[in-house]
Design a protein around this motif. Structure first.
Motif, PDB file in Angstrom:
ATOM      1  N   GLY A  65     -17.540  10.787  -4.807  1.00 46.47           N
ATOM      2  CA  GLY A  65     -17.558  11.989  -3.967  1.00 46.47           C
ATOM      3  C   GLY A  65     -17.184  13.272  -4.667  1.00 46.47           C
ATOM      4  N   GLU A  66     -16.869  13.201  -5.950  1.00 46.22           N
ATOM      5  CA  GLU A  66     -16.443  14.389  -6.701  1.00 46.22           C
ATOM      6  C   GLU A  66     -17.569  14.831  -7.643  1.00 46.22           C
ATOM      7  N   PRO A  67     -17.998  16.121  -7.584  1.00 48.66           N
ATOM      8  CA  PRO A  67     -19.055  16.580  -8.489  1.00 48.66           C
ATOM      9  C   PRO A  67     -18.527  16.757  -9.916  1.00 48.66           C
ATOM     10  N   VAL A  68     -19.052  15.957 -10.813  1.00 49.84           N
ATOM     11  CA  VAL A  68     -18.673  16.021 -12.221  1.00 49.84           C
ATOM     12  C   VAL A  68     -19.769  16.766 -12.976  1.00 49.84           C
ATOM     13  N   VAL A  69     -19.379  17.766 -13.727  1.00 53.81           N
ATOM     14  CA  VAL A  69     -20.349  18.636 -14.396  1.00 53.81           C
ATOM     15  C   VAL A  69     -21.017  17.908 -15.552  1.00 53.81           C
ATOM     16  N   ARG A  70     -22.362  17.968 -15.577  1.00 54.36           N
ATOM     17  CA  ARG A  70     -23.123  17.420 -16.694  1.00 54.36           C
ATOM     18  C   ARG A  70     -23.682  18.529 -17.577  1.00 54.36           C
ATOM     19  N   ASP A  71     -23.971  19.688 -16.981  1.00 53.20           N
ATOM     20  CA  ASP A  71     -24.438  20.820 -17.776  1.00 53.20           C
ATOM     21  C   ASP A  71     -24.376  22.082 -16.918  1.00 53.20           C
TER      22      ASP A  71
END
Length: 368
Positions: free
Chosen positions: A52-58
Motif C-alpha cells: 500500500g505504500e508508493p515506492v519511487v522507481r523513477d
C-alpha cells in the motif's frame, strides 16, 4: 519440390527481420516516450505499490526541480515520506488505496516542495497489476500561482462590484436631492448635475458588466445545441422597448442551430446596448443578421451606423496589440463579448457595416 527448403528458409529469414524491426520500433517508441516524460513541465513519478505504500522507481527532471530531491535521494524510498506533510498523510493513503484498487485519481492536493507547500492537480494512474504488484504513475501539475491569483481576483471582483454599484446609486440619488434644494439653478449647475448622473450611470453599468463577466468565469456547462434565432429576436425586442427611437433591424433565417448556451444573449445584448448608447444620432440604426460561414460555423453579426470603434481598441481586444498604461480599451463591454465568444468555442472580429458604422462578428460552431 527442390525449391521448398529455399522458400521456407527465406520465409523464416523474413520473419526474423520483421521481428527485429518490431523490436527496434518498440525501443524507439519507448525512447521517445521517455524523452517526452523527461522534458514536460509537470512532475512525473513512476512508482510501485508495496504493502500500500508508493515506492519511487523513477522521477523526471521537473520533479527534481519542483520538489528539490535528486533522483538518487528518492528512488527506492517512499514517495509519501518525501512530499506528503504529516497532517495530510490520511488523504494520501486514501488516494493510494484507490490506486491499488485500479482506480485513476484526479484531485487537487497540497504537497511539500523545495519552496514549501504548493497546490497541485494530482493524477494517479495505475498500470494493470503484474505478478501481484501494482505499478503506476503520479503526475503533478503545479496550480499554486493560478489558484492564488484566482482567489485574489475573486475577492477584488466581489468588492469592486459591490462598491461600484452601491456608490453609483448613492451619487445619483444625492445629486438629484441637491438639485431639488437649489433655488437659483443655473444652466451650468444643470450641466454639472447631468454629468454627475451620467458618470454614476456609467459606474452602475460597469458593475453590471463585471457581474456578467463573473457569471462567465464561474459557469461550467458549455451546453449543447440550440436554435439561436428565437434568442436573437428576444434581444432585438428588448432593444426596441428600451430604445424606442432606434431603428432596430434584423436579417434572420427561420432557424439556425448552433453549439451554444444562453450566454450568447449576454454578448448580443451588450453589443446592441453599446451600439445605441454610443451613437449620437437621434434615430440610430442597429441590427442583427446571421451569415453561414465556412463549413461548421455560423456568424452572428451586430451592425450599426455609429462612430467607428477605434482601431487601437479593436487590436487590443482581438489580441493584436498589448495593453499598456497609454493603450487600453476604455470599457469592459467588448471584453465581455470576446470572452463570451471564446467560451462558446468561437471568436470575435470587427468590420465595417453596410450602414456605415461597425459590424461586430461573433463566429460560433454550427450544430447543423
Amino acid at each position: 519440390m527442390d525449391n521448398k527448403p529455399v522458400v521456407f528458409g527465406r520465409m523464416r529469414n523474413e520473419s526474423r527481420d520483421e521481428r527485429t524491426e518490431k523490436r527496434a520500433a518498440k525501443r524507439g517508441a519507448e525512447n521517445r516516450w521517455e524523452h517526452l516524460v523527461e522534458h514536460i513541465h509537470d512532475a512525473v513519478v513512476e512508482f510501485e505499490l508495496l504493502d500500500g505504500e508508493p515506492v519511487v522507481r523513477d522521477v523526471n527532471r521537473a520533479f527534481v526541480d519542483c520538489f528539490g530531491y535528486e533522483r538518487a535521494a528518492v528512488v527506492g524510498g517512499s514517495l509519501n515520506e518525501h512530499i506528503v506533510p504529516e497532517w495530510l498523510a490520511d488523504e494520501a493513503s486514501a488516494l493510494d488505496e484507490q490506486t491499488d484498487d485500479g482506480e485513476i485519481n484526479y484531485r487537487r492536493v497540497r504537497r511539500q516542495t523545495a519552496d514549501g507547500l504548493r497546490e497541485f492537480l494530482y493524477r494517479g494512474i495505475p498500470i494493470p497489476p503484474e505478478e501481484g504488484r501494482t505499478d503506476g504513475f503520479a503526475v503533478y501539475t503545479d496550480l499554486t500561482d493560478i489558484t492564488r491569483q484566482e482567489r485574489r481576483l475573486d475577492v477584488l471582483n466581489r468588492v469592486l462590484r459591490h462598491n461600484l454599484r452601491n456608490r453609483a446609486t448613492t451619487i445619483a440619488g444625492n445629486t438629484s436631492r441637491l438639485l431639488a434644494e437649489v433655488d437659483d439653478r443655473t444652466e451650468e449647475s444643470a450641466r454639472a448635475a447631468a454629468t454627475v448622473e451620467r458618470e454614476a450611470e456609467a459606474l452602475r453599468k460597469l458593475a453590471e458588466e463585471a457581474t456578467r463577466i463573473r457569471h462567465l468565469t464561474e459557469a461550467r456547462d458549455v451546453g449543447g445545441s440550440m436554435d439561436c434565432v428565437p434568442l436573437l429576436r428576444d434581444c432585438l425586442a428588448d432593444c426596441r422597448r428600451s430604445h424606442p427611437g432606434a431603428d432596430v433591424r434584423e436579417e434572420l433565417p427561420a432557424s439556425a442551430d448552433v453549439r451554444a448556451t444562453q450566454d450568447l444573449r449576454i454578448a448580443v445584448e451588450s453589443l446592441l446596448e453599446n451600439a445605441v448608447e454610443h451613437n449620437p444620432a437621434p434615430d440610430p440604426i442597429v441590427g442583427v443578421r446571421i451569415e453561414r460561414a465556412a463549413d461548421g460555423w455560423i456568424d452572428v453579426c451586430v451592425e450599426d451606423d455609429g462612430p467607428a470603434i477605434p482601431a487601437s481598441q479593436r487590436r487590443i481586444v482581438t489580441g493584436e496589440a498589448d495593453i499598456t498604461p497609454l493603450r487600453h480599451s476604455k470599457g469592459i463591454g467588448l471584453w465581455l463579448v470576446k470572452w463570451t465568444a471564446e467560451r462558446l468555442g468561437g471568436e470575435l472580429s470587427f468590420e465595417s457595416s453596410a450602414y456605415g458604422g461597425n459590424s461586430v462578428r461573433i463566429r460560433i460552431p454550427s450544430a447543423e
